[in-house]
Design a protein around this motif. Structure first.
Motif, PDB file in Angstrom:
ATOM      1  N   THR A 105      19.089  36.753  31.315  1.00 56.87           N
ATOM      2  CA  THR A 105      18.863  36.514  32.744  1.00 56.87           C
ATOM      3  C   THR A 105      19.473  37.637  33.567  1.00 56.87           C
ATOM      4  N   ARG A 106      18.749  38.099  34.571  1.00 54.44           N
ATOM      5  CA  ARG A 106      19.219  39.188  35.432  1.00 54.44           C
ATOM      6  C   ARG A 106      19.250  38.732  36.895  1.00 54.44           C
ATOM      7  N   SER A 107      19.848  37.585  37.139  1.00 58.33           N
ATOM      8  CA  SER A 107      19.911  37.046  38.494  1.00 58.33           C
ATOM      9  C   SER A 107      21.173  37.520  39.206  1.00 58.33           C
ATOM     10  N   ALA A 108      21.221  37.230  40.509  1.00 56.28           N
ATOM     11  CA  ALA A 108      22.405  37.600  41.297  1.00 56.28           C
ATOM     12  C   ALA A 108      23.631  36.830  40.831  1.00 56.28           C
ATOM     13  N   THR A 109      23.437  35.609  40.340  1.00 56.01           N
ATOM     14  CA  THR A 109      24.566  34.818  39.846  1.00 56.01           C
ATOM     15  C   THR A 109      25.201  35.464  38.628  1.00 56.01           C
ATOM     16  N   VAL A 110      24.367  35.984  37.723  1.00 57.03           N
ATOM     17  CA  VAL A 110      24.886  36.648  36.525  1.00 57.03           C
ATOM     18  C   VAL A 110      25.628  37.925  36.905  1.00 57.03           C
ATOM     19  N   HIS A 111      25.081  38.679  37.853  1.00 60.47           N
ATOM     20  CA  HIS A 111      25.782  39.880  38.314  1.00 60.47           C
ATOM     21  C   HIS A 111      27.122  39.503  38.957  1.00 60.47           C
ATOM     22  N   GLY A 112      27.138  38.384  39.673  1.00 59.45           N
ATOM     23  CA  GLY A 112      28.392  37.924  40.256  1.00 59.45           C
ATOM     24  C   GLY A 112      29.413  37.551  39.192  1.00 59.45           C
ATOM     25  N   MET A 113      28.955  36.950  38.088  1.00 55.10           N
ATOM     26  CA  MET A 113      29.860  36.639  36.986  1.00 55.10           C
ATOM     27  C   MET A 113      30.448  37.914  36.393  1.00 55.10           C
ATOM     28  N   ARG A 114      29.618  38.933  36.223  1.00 52.75           N
ATOM     29  CA  ARG A 114      30.114  40.195  35.677  1.00 52.75           C
ATOM     30  C   ARG A 114      31.138  40.831  36.609  1.00 52.75           C
ATOM     31  N   LEU A 115      30.888  40.767  37.920  1.00 47.19           N
ATOM     32  CA  LEU A 115      31.857  41.307  38.874  1.00 47.19           C
ATOM     33  C   LEU A 115      33.155  40.511  38.833  1.00 47.19           C
ATOM     34  N   ALA A 116      33.047  39.198  38.678  1.00 46.32           N
ATOM     35  CA  ALA A 116      34.253  38.362  38.604  1.00 46.32           C
ATOM     36  C   ALA A 116      35.081  38.708  37.378  1.00 46.32           C
ATOM     37  N   VAL A 117      34.418  38.934  36.245  1.00 42.15           N
ATOM     38  CA  VAL A 117      35.143  39.297  35.025  1.00 42.15           C
ATOM     39  C   VAL A 117      35.788  40.674  35.181  1.00 42.15           C
ATOM     40  N   ALA A 118      35.060  41.629  35.809  1.00 44.76           N
ATOM     41  CA  ALA A 118      35.637  42.954  36.043  1.00 44.76           C
ATOM     42  C   ALA A 118      36.840  42.871  36.979  1.00 44.76           C
ATOM     43  N   GLY A 119      36.734  42.045  38.017  1.00 47.68           N
ATOM     44  CA  GLY A 119      37.871  41.857  38.911  1.00 47.68           C
ATOM     45  C   GLY A 119      39.055  41.210  38.216  1.00 47.68           C
ATOM     46  N   LEU A 120      38.763  40.294  37.299  1.00 51.69           N
ATOM     47  CA  LEU A 120      39.836  39.656  36.533  1.00 51.69           C
ATOM     48  C   LEU A 120      40.571  40.674  35.666  1.00 51.69           C
ATOM     49  N   ILE A 121      39.838  41.625  35.081  1.00 54.19           N
ATOM     50  CA  ILE A 121      40.465  42.670  34.264  1.00 54.19           C
ATOM     51  C   ILE A 121      41.391  43.527  35.118  1.00 54.19           C
ATOM     52  N   ALA A 122      40.902  43.954  36.292  1.00 52.28           N
ATOM     53  CA  ALA A 122      41.719  44.782  37.183  1.00 52.28           C
ATOM     54  C   ALA A 122      42.942  44.014  37.678  1.00 52.28           C
ATOM     55  N   LEU A 123      42.739  42.745  38.008  1.00 56.13           N
ATOM     56  CA  LEU A 123      43.851  41.909  38.485  1.00 56.13           C
ATOM     57  C   LEU A 123      44.905  41.737  37.406  1.00 56.13           C
ATOM     58  N   ALA A 124      44.468  41.495  36.164  1.00 56.48           N
ATOM     59  CA  ALA A 124      45.417  41.323  35.063  1.00 56.48           C
ATOM     60  C   ALA A 124      46.165  42.619  34.764  1.00 56.48           C
ATOM     61  N   ALA A 125      45.476  43.742  34.870  1.00 59.03           N
ATOM     62  CA  ALA A 125      46.136  45.030  34.621  1.00 59.03           C
ATOM     63  C   ALA A 125      47.235  45.287  35.647  1.00 59.03           C
ATOM     64  N   LEU A 126      46.935  45.055  36.915  1.00 59.56           N
ATOM     65  CA  LEU A 126      47.952  45.248  37.950  1.00 59.56           C
ATOM     66  C   LEU A 126      49.105  44.265  37.773  1.00 59.56           C
ATOM     67  N   GLY A 127      48.774  43.010  37.495  1.00 64.16           N
ATOM     68  CA  GLY A 127      49.822  42.012  37.304  1.00 64.16           C
ATOM     69  C   GLY A 127      50.700  42.320  36.112  1.00 64.16           C
ATOM     70  N   GLY A 128      50.095  42.781  35.016  1.00 59.89           N
ATOM     71  CA  GLY A 128      50.888  43.147  33.840  1.00 59.89           C
ATOM     72  C   GLY A 128      51.832  44.302  34.121  1.00 59.89           C
ATOM     73  N   ILE A 129      51.345  45.302  34.853  1.00 63.64           N
ATOM     74  CA  ILE A 129      52.193  46.444  35.198  1.00 63.64           C
ATOM     75  C   ILE A 129      53.370  46.003  36.066  1.00 63.64           C
ATOM     76  N   LEU A 130      53.094  45.165  37.055  1.00 64.79           N
ATOM     77  CA  LEU A 130      54.160  44.698  37.944  1.00 64.79           C
ATOM     78  C   LEU A 130      55.169  43.831  37.194  1.00 64.79           C
ATOM     79  N   ALA A 131      54.677  42.976  36.285  1.00 65.31           N
ATOM     80  CA  ALA A 131      55.594  42.128  35.518  1.00 65.31           C
ATOM     81  C   ALA A 131      56.487  42.951  34.600  1.00 65.31           C
ATOM     82  N   LEU A 132      55.895  43.944  33.934  1.00 65.84           N
ATOM     83  CA  LEU A 132      56.692  44.805  33.053  1.00 65.84           C
ATOM     84  C   LEU A 132      57.690  45.636  33.848  1.00 65.84           C
ATOM     85  N   ALA A 133      57.304  46.051  35.046  1.00 69.61           N
ATOM     86  CA  ALA A 133      58.228  46.810  35.884  1.00 69.61           C
ATOM     87  C   ALA A 133      59.380  45.933  36.366  1.00 69.61           C
ATOM     88  N   ARG A 134      59.083  44.671  36.655  1.00 60.26           N
ATOM     89  CA  ARG A 134      60.138  43.769  37.136  1.00 60.26           C
ATOM     90  C   ARG A 134      61.130  43.426  36.031  1.00 60.26           C
TER      91      ARG A 134
END
Length: 206
Positions: A153-182
């Protein structure tokens, strides 16, 4: 500088949660019969924003309450909903779906360590959070990412899911860096306040 930083860090979670509550309220108001999940999400974020505001300058408790509500509650809802929605909406089965049980256990352990470490200000407790949280994220992303990549399926909902997963990766990377720094395992040479603001803003969007 320390006092100004403490004020910024205390007010930042309240600002992000208030903006998220306002956006979700507009979305909730547009529906003729809002779903119970949307109502619960709106009430939870609004209540959490009021709780963080009432905490005031008690930064450790404010940070712990923010992560408990956003990562602990909304993050778990996001992971579970993607497991359920991808086969139905995207038309692609998630392989190794039984890994979700292990993801849930690691996620709960990681969130508990993160919230305890932030609330008590103990770096040793906070240091236990990144391994299970990142492990849960990897075990979640591998099958989910594979399913989304092969989704017919190539709907807008599927593209939104992919963006959400990409945002989750970026969010986890920043959070991991901040936690390790703390915890002292990593030293940040850049703008600490800027990274923290980006992490909070991205968390409100994702």
């Amino acid at each position: 500088v320390v006092g100004w930083s403490g004020r910024v860090l205390s007010d930042l979670p309240f600002t992000v949660l208030s903006l998220a509550a306002l956006l979700w309220f507009e979305d909730w108001q547009r529906e003729a019969q809002p779903s119970p999940l949307r109502t619960m999400r709106l009430a939870g974020v609004t209540g959490l924003a009021m709780l963080v505001r009432s905490v005031g300058l008690a930064l450790p408790l404010a940070m712990a309450a923010t992560h408990l509500g956003t990562l602990g509650f909304l993050g778990a809802v996001m992971l579970g909903s993607l497991y359920q929605m991808i086969p139905v909406v995207a038309g692609a089965p998630v392989p190794l779906a039984r890994l979700a049980h292990l993801v849930h256990v690691a996620f709960v352990v990681g969130v508990a360590a993160l919230v305890a470490g932030l609330a008590t200000g103990r770096p040793d407790l906070l240091g236990y959070a990144p391994p299970p949280l990142l492990g849960a994220l990897v075990l979640f992303l591998l099958p989910v990412g594979f399913a989304l990549a092969r989704a017919p399926t190539r709907s807008a909902t599927v593209h939104g899911m992919r963006l959400a997963v990409a945002g989750l990766i970026a969010l986890a990377a920043l959070g991991g860096i901040l936690a390790l720094a703390r915890t002292g395992y990593l030293r940040i040479h850049g703008d600490w306040i800027g990274m923290l603001s980006a992490h909070a803003a991205l968390g409100g969007v994702v």
